[in-house]
Each structure stands twice: as C-alpha cells, then as structure tokens.
Design a protein around this motif. Structure first.
Motif, mmCIF file in Angstrom:
data_model
loop_
_atom_site.group_PDB
_atom_site.id
_atom_site.type_symbol
_atom_site.label_atom_id
_atom_site.label_comp_id
_atom_site.label_asym_id
_atom_site.label_seq_id
_atom_site.Cartn_x
_atom_site.Cartn_y
_atom_site.Cartn_z
ATOM 1 N N UNK A 1 -8.088 2.998 -6.404
ATOM 2 C CA UNK A 1 -7.156 2.259 -5.547
ATOM 3 C C UNK A 1 -5.718 2.733 -5.672
ATOM 4 N N UNK A 2 -5.365 3.168 -6.866
ATOM 5 C CA UNK A 2 -3.978 3.573 -7.141
ATOM 6 C C UNK A 2 -3.932 4.960 -7.780
ATOM 7 N N UNK A 3 -4.346 5.976 -7.053
ATOM 8 C CA UNK A 3 -4.376 7.318 -7.645
ATOM 9 C C UNK A 3 -2.994 7.834 -8.046
ATOM 10 N N UNK A 4 -1.960 7.443 -7.337
ATOM 11 C CA UNK A 4 -0.614 7.894 -7.677
ATOM 12 C C UNK A 4 -0.137 7.342 -9.007
ATOM 13 N N UNK A 5 -0.546 6.122 -9.311
ATOM 14 C CA UNK A 5 -0.199 5.528 -10.601
ATOM 15 C C UNK A 5 -0.981 6.212 -11.707
ATOM 16 N N UNK A 6 -2.265 6.449 -11.474
ATOM 17 C CA UNK A 6 -3.099 7.140 -12.457
ATOM 18 C C UNK A 6 -2.516 8.508 -12.787
ATOM 19 N N UNK A 7 -2.134 9.248 -11.762
ATOM 20 C CA UNK A 7 -1.541 10.574 -11.962
ATOM 21 C C UNK A 7 -0.243 10.451 -12.762
ATOM 22 N N UNK A 8 0.579 9.496 -12.411
ATOM 23 C CA UNK A 8 1.858 9.337 -13.090
ATOM 24 C C UNK A 8 1.663 8.998 -14.567
ATOM 25 N N UNK A 9 0.735 8.122 -14.859
ATOM 26 C CA UNK A 9 0.526 7.715 -16.247
ATOM 27 C C UNK A 9 0.058 8.879 -17.117
#
Length: 72
Positions: free
Chosen positions: A45-53
């Motif tokens: 759902x939140x791939x951009x957050x996963x990538x950032x983390x």
C-alpha cells in the motif's frame, strides 16, 4: 572532498519511489499500525514509505520505536 563524493553517490542512487522524510513523518503512525498487522500489505500500500525506510536511518529508528510501542 571524499565525503562530498560519497554524498553525491548516495543522492544519485536514491530510488525515485522514495517519498522523503516529510511524508514518512506524516504517515508513519498509519504505516506502523498497518505493518504491525500485515507487513506485506503495508509495503504494497505504501511502497514509497517502504523504500524510504530502507535508506533513512532516522526515519527507520522512529518506525522501529513505533512498532515496539504497538507490539508492546
């Protein structure tokens, strides 16, 4: 000068899906709740957050702290 080259290399390798610290901070509580229930769904759902983390130590530390509180 070597530090500047390393910083530039890191910047150039930044994943374009990375949403940045500001958006992560705004959504971290939502992402952490969802991740605690279903990590794969949170990543989907939140791939951009996963990538950032995966690339931001301070945001990852905050995320891990929230997960610890949620999992209590």
């Amino acid at each position: 000068m070597k530090g500047r080259v390393g910083d530039l290399d890191t910047f150039l390798r930044t994943d374009p899906r990375d949403v940045g610290c500001e958006e992560v901070i705004e959504m971290l509580h939502v992402y952490a709740d969802l991740h605690a229930a279903d990590p794969e769904d949170a990543r989907a759902r939140y791939p951009g957050i996963d990538v950032h983390l995966r690339s931001c130590g301070p945001c990852l530390t905050d995320f891990e702290g929230l997960l610890e509180l949620i999992s209590g």
